[in-house]
Design a protein around this motif. Structure first.
Motif, mmCIF file in Angstrom:
data_model
loop_
_atom_site.group_PDB
_atom_site.id
_atom_site.type_symbol
_atom_site.label_atom_id
_atom_site.label_comp_id
_atom_site.label_asym_id
_atom_site.label_seq_id
_atom_site.Cartn_x
_atom_site.Cartn_y
_atom_site.Cartn_z
ATOM 1 N N SER A 10 40.620 39.099 36.859
ATOM 2 C CA SER A 10 39.436 39.408 35.675
ATOM 3 C C SER A 10 39.884 40.460 35.305
ATOM 4 C CB SER A 10 38.034 39.135 36.234
ATOM 5 O OG SER A 10 37.708 37.874 36.657
ATOM 6 N N VAL A 11 40.067 40.570 33.762
ATOM 7 C CA VAL A 11 40.423 41.920 33.331
ATOM 8 C C VAL A 11 39.340 42.307 32.315
ATOM 9 C CG1 VAL A 11 42.946 41.723 33.699
ATOM 10 C CG2 VAL A 11 42.040 40.739 31.463
ATOM 11 N N TRP A 12 39.137 43.566 32.171
ATOM 12 C CA TRP A 12 38.090 43.831 31.356
ATOM 13 C C TRP A 12 38.382 44.989 30.599
ATOM 14 C CZ3 TRP A 12 32.840 41.883 32.855
ATOM 15 C CH2 TRP A 12 33.016 41.111 33.954
ATOM 16 N N GLY A 13 38.053 44.963 29.236
ATOM 17 C CA GLY A 13 38.058 46.063 28.362
ATOM 18 C C GLY A 13 36.854 46.710 28.004
ATOM 19 N N HIS A 14 36.852 48.085 28.340
ATOM 20 C CA HIS A 14 35.476 48.657 28.078
ATOM 21 C C HIS A 14 35.812 49.671 26.961
ATOM 22 C CE1 HIS A 14 34.468 47.479 32.137
ATOM 23 N NE2 HIS A 14 35.779 48.056 32.405
ATOM 24 N N ALA A 15 34.494 50.022 26.138
ATOM 25 C CA ALA A 15 34.495 50.886 24.859
ATOM 26 C C ALA A 15 33.363 51.625 25.292
ATOM 27 C CB ALA A 15 34.338 50.042 23.335
ATOM 28 N N ILE A 16 33.559 53.138 25.468
ATOM 29 C CA ILE A 16 32.396 53.955 25.801
ATOM 30 C C ILE A 16 32.176 54.676 24.577
ATOM 31 C CG2 ILE A 16 31.645 55.725 27.450
ATOM 32 C CD1 ILE A 16 34.462 53.872 28.565
ATOM 33 N N SER A 31 38.740 51.949 28.208
ATOM 34 C CA SER A 31 39.436 51.953 29.442
ATOM 35 C C SER A 31 39.303 50.443 30.035
ATOM 36 C CB SER A 31 38.266 52.575 30.538
ATOM 37 O OG SER A 31 37.113 51.968 30.536
ATOM 38 N N GLY A 32 40.230 50.424 31.156
ATOM 39 C CA GLY A 32 40.406 48.744 31.491
ATOM 40 C C GLY A 32 39.888 48.931 33.023
ATOM 41 N N THR A 33 39.799 47.736 33.349
ATOM 42 C CA THR A 33 39.504 47.375 34.941
ATOM 43 C C THR A 33 39.982 45.950 35.156
ATOM 44 O OG1 THR A 33 37.390 48.445 34.659
ATOM 45 C CG2 THR A 33 37.526 47.087 36.531
ATOM 46 N N ILE A 34 40.492 46.033 36.530
ATOM 47 C CA ILE A 34 40.959 44.592 37.162
ATOM 48 C C ILE A 34 40.395 44.303 38.014
ATOM 49 C CG2 ILE A 34 42.972 43.661 37.772
ATOM 50 C CD1 ILE A 34 44.341 45.927 36.032
ATOM 51 N N THR A 35 39.942 42.988 38.217
ATOM 52 C CA THR A 35 39.070 42.628 39.636
ATOM 53 C C THR A 35 39.789 41.120 39.876
ATOM 54 O OG1 THR A 35 37.445 41.409 38.412
ATOM 55 C CG2 THR A 35 37.152 43.738 38.846
ATOM 56 N N ARG A 36 39.642 40.991 41.174
ATOM 57 C CA ARG A 36 40.103 39.684 41.942
ATOM 58 C C ARG A 36 39.028 39.218 42.909
ATOM 59 N NH1 ARG A 36 46.304 37.965 42.977
ATOM 60 N NH2 ARG A 36 46.001 35.826 42.182
ATOM 61 N N ASN A 37 38.478 38.166 42.731
ATOM 62 C CA ASN A 37 37.705 37.527 43.642
ATOM 63 C C ASN A 37 36.508 38.569 43.859
ATOM 64 O OD1 ASN A 37 39.232 35.387 44.267
ATOM 65 N ND2 ASN A 37 40.274 36.563 45.767
ATOM 66 N N ASN A 38 35.843 39.195 42.865
ATOM 67 C CA ASN A 38 34.921 39.851 42.779
ATOM 68 C C ASN A 38 35.158 41.465 43.320
ATOM 69 O OD1 ASN A 38 33.099 38.170 41.038
ATOM 70 N ND2 ASN A 38 32.841 37.161 42.893
#
Length: 72
Positions: A10-16, A31-38
């Motif tokens: 799961s890849v996330w793009g954030h705007a702050i 910024s970006g965040t990467i998760t796998r299996n929560n």
């Protein structure tokens, strides 16, 4: 925040929202965040500043996809 599934991650793009001063136009830090299996896999720092929320989110997603591609 924008979420996308990418190669099992799961890849996330954030705007702050950044408001430096009342007379300054709104800017967004990306910024970006990467998760796998929560579980958190990797998170970026601030990738840059953008004029729109959408541009910042896309920059975060681009970073996250590139990270997955280089570590997969």
């Amino acid at each position: 925040m924008e979420l996308e599934s990418y190669h099992g991650y799961s890849v996330w793009g954030h705007a702050i929202l950044q408001q430096e001063g009342i007379l300054q136009p709104e800017r967004y830090a990306a910024s970006g965040t990467i998760t796998r299996n929560n579980k958190l896999v990797e998170a970026s720092g601030v990738l840059g500043y953008f004029d729109t929320e959408e541009q910042a989110q896309h920059a975060g997603l681009d970073w996250a996809r590139a990270w997955v591609d280089s570590h997969g």
